[in-house]
Design a protein around this motif. Sequence first.
Motif, PDB file in Angstrom:
ATOM      1  N   TYR A  55       0.895  -1.066   0.004  1.00 13.55           N
ATOM      2  CA  TYR A  55      -0.082  -0.025  -0.094  1.00 13.55           C
ATOM      3  C   TYR A  55       0.886   1.214  -0.112  1.00 13.55           C
ATOM      4  O   TYR A  55       1.844   1.211   0.888  1.00 13.55           O
ATOM      5  CB  TYR A  55      -0.755  -0.039   1.242  1.00 13.55           C
ATOM      6  CG  TYR A  55      -1.998  -1.276   1.301  1.00 13.55           C
ATOM      7  CD1 TYR A  55      -3.182  -0.978   0.792  1.00 13.55           C
ATOM      8  CD2 TYR A  55      -1.498  -2.239   1.927  1.00 13.55           C
ATOM      9  CE1 TYR A  55      -4.120  -1.977   0.957  1.00 13.55           C
ATOM     10  CE2 TYR A  55      -2.348  -3.292   1.931  1.00 13.55           C
ATOM     11  CZ  TYR A  55      -3.678  -3.218   1.492  1.00 13.55           C
ATOM     12  OH  TYR A  55      -4.711  -4.267   1.561  1.00 13.55           O
ATOM     13  N   GLU A  86       1.227   5.824  -0.376  1.00 12.36           N
ATOM     14  CA  GLU A  86       0.639   7.009  -0.557  1.00 12.36           C
ATOM     15  C   GLU A  86       1.097   7.606  -1.947  1.00 12.36           C
ATOM     16  O   GLU A  86       2.141   7.294  -2.386  1.00 12.36           O
ATOM     17  CB  GLU A  86       1.111   7.743   0.796  1.00 12.36           C
ATOM     18  CG  GLU A  86       0.389   7.691   2.113  1.00 12.36           C
ATOM     19  CD  GLU A  86       1.082   8.417   3.013  1.00 12.36           C
ATOM     20  OE1 GLU A  86       0.098   8.596   3.963  1.00 12.36           O
ATOM     21  OE2 GLU A  86       2.196   8.970   2.971  1.00 12.36           O
ATOM     22  N   HIS A 120      -1.322   6.465   5.066  1.00 10.38           N
ATOM     23  CA  HIS A 120      -0.891   5.211   5.490  1.00 10.38           C
ATOM     24  C   HIS A 120      -1.407   5.158   6.991  1.00 10.38           C
ATOM     25  O   HIS A 120      -1.294   4.031   7.309  1.00 10.38           O
ATOM     26  CB  HIS A 120       0.811   5.551   5.621  1.00 10.38           C
ATOM     27  CG  HIS A 120       1.121   6.342   6.720  1.00 10.38           C
ATOM     28  ND1 HIS A 120       1.224   7.848   6.456  1.00 10.38           N
ATOM     29  CD2 HIS A 120       1.210   6.460   8.098  1.00 10.38           C
ATOM     30  CE1 HIS A 120       1.673   8.446   7.472  1.00 10.38           C
ATOM     31  NE2 HIS A 120       1.776   7.647   8.493  1.00 10.38           N
ATOM     32  N   ILE A 161      -6.100   2.696   6.294  1.00  2.00           N
ATOM     33  CA  ILE A 161      -6.268   2.016   4.961  1.00  2.00           C
ATOM     34  C   ILE A 161      -7.400   1.178   5.108  1.00  2.00           C
ATOM     35  O   ILE A 161      -7.640   0.337   5.799  1.00  2.00           O
ATOM     36  CB  ILE A 161      -4.838   1.237   4.679  1.00  2.00           C
ATOM     37  CG1 ILE A 161      -3.765   2.099   4.748  1.00  2.00           C
ATOM     38  CG2 ILE A 161      -5.285   0.283   3.528  1.00  2.00           C
ATOM     39  CD1 ILE A 161      -2.467   1.069   4.621  1.00  2.00           C
ATOM     40  N   HIS A 177      -6.682  -1.508   8.189  1.00  3.30           N
ATOM     41  CA  HIS A 177      -6.876  -0.881   9.754  1.00  3.30           C
ATOM     42  C   HIS A 177      -8.328  -0.940  10.022  1.00  3.30           C
ATOM     43  O   HIS A 177      -9.253  -0.659   9.658  1.00  3.30           O
ATOM     44  CB  HIS A 177      -6.275   0.552   9.928  1.00  3.30           C
ATOM     45  CG  HIS A 177      -4.898   0.563   9.411  1.00  3.30           C
ATOM     46  ND1 HIS A 177      -4.175   1.548   8.801  1.00  3.30           N
ATOM     47  CD2 HIS A 177      -3.808  -0.245   9.630  1.00  3.30           C
ATOM     48  CE1 HIS A 177      -3.056   1.406   8.664  1.00  3.30           C
ATOM     49  NE2 HIS A 177      -2.634   0.176   9.244  1.00  3.30           N
ATOM     50  N   VAL A 201       3.693  -1.183   3.959  1.00  2.00           N
ATOM     51  CA  VAL A 201       3.026   0.011   3.687  1.00  2.00           C
ATOM     52  C   VAL A 201       4.227   1.295   3.513  1.00  2.00           C
ATOM     53  O   VAL A 201       5.018   1.178   4.208  1.00  2.00           O
ATOM     54  CB  VAL A 201       1.980   0.703   4.669  1.00  2.00           C
ATOM     55  CG1 VAL A 201       1.194   1.950   4.583  1.00  2.00           C
ATOM     56  CG2 VAL A 201       1.074  -0.591   5.259  1.00  2.00           C
ATOM     57  N   GLY A 214       4.863   5.097   2.964  1.00  2.00           N
ATOM     58  CA  GLY A 214       4.484   6.591   3.277  1.00  2.00           C
ATOM     59  C   GLY A 214       5.393   7.769   3.190  1.00  2.00           C
ATOM     60  O   GLY A 214       6.518   7.396   2.931  1.00  2.00           O
ATOM     61  N   THR A 257       5.075  -0.200   8.266  1.00  2.00           N
ATOM     62  CA  THR A 257       5.040   1.339   7.422  1.00  2.00           C
ATOM     63  C   THR A 257       6.142   1.761   7.381  1.00  2.00           C
ATOM     64  O   THR A 257       6.957   2.199   8.300  1.00  2.00           O
ATOM     65  CB  THR A 257       3.897   2.197   8.016  1.00  2.00           C
ATOM     66  OG1 THR A 257       2.778   1.799   8.098  1.00  2.00           O
ATOM     67  CG2 THR A 257       3.911   3.448   7.263  1.00  2.00           C
TER      68      THR A 257
END
Length: 353
Positions: free
Chosen positions: A12, A14, A41, A44, A48, A66, A68, A113
Amino acid sequence: MSPPLLDIRHIYLEPGVEAYARGQEILARFPDAQRTEVRSHQNIPGLHGNAGLVKEWVRIKRQVLVLGVRKTFALRENGRSADWIAPGLANGCALACAYCYVPRHKGFANPITTFVNTGDALRALRRHAEKLGPKPEPNQVDPERWVYDIGENSDLSVDALLSGNVRDLVALYRELPNAKASFATKYVNRDLLGYDPAGKTRVRFSLMPQRVARVLDVRTSPMRERIAAIGDFVEAGYEVHLNFSPVVIYEGWTADYTELLREVRDAVPERARRQLAAEVIFLTHNEALHEVNLGWHPRAERLLWRPEWQEAKRSQYGGQNLRYRYGFKGKAVARFTELLARELPECPVRYAF
């Protein structure tokens, strides 16, 4: 053979991540991973706050990443593990320690992240250290330099598997005359031995008896491997301290810690033992984390959730924490520090609570 610590299959990210060299570097490491762009981030959809994912706790840590762009770079005064808590270049972890507080703030999934705007963070840290100037007097954190905890919400030994962020942080503090970095770790990443810290990065190896670590320190390096790494990291130019956190009370805990301390004494070379110091933090548990753990690892809660020995205390963030009862805990802290002084007299206690 156990599965790899990281097997990233879904990233994932940003908007703007691919504009940074660090973002491009990480994405190039996992060319086959599915990519999903997200607005933030921190929130999500489907990841989350999704209670249904608690059964997938470990799989998500292994397979999801993730990326970010960090927006703020504020530092906080500390005074315990460090003088200052630095803005981290990561949040979350591929390890799955059952007592970790970070998942409380991230819902039912807690993968790594990683922030890709490394240069912004490095500039903020350099400016802060330059503005402080020399450390005016010694304290329990360090006698000479300002110490920055650079890994409050992640394990940097694991983060270094993903990118050059950790190498860049070590290089920054190597150059700063009045500051040093510090981070705690439960994972032995021997690539860090080549980072040339020049005495300006303190690694705090977290230790607990292996008998309970098998239950609580999920996906971490075995205790014997961590202890064996201490001398090697000292030889590579790191300052190495011991992080007894959390100390968990259970029937037979003092006998287990005695055995652990003797293993450190016997396995760590004298030169490395002479530079040791320890921080000791007894367990604080949390009601929300207790509920999460019951969904994926109820066995751990038989060690962590002991209401007969614990009392409730409202945290500064409004959560319901459980800590060992006043008086009961004080005796336990005294007992632990006595054990440490007896079995490993070269290792002073920087703080204990």
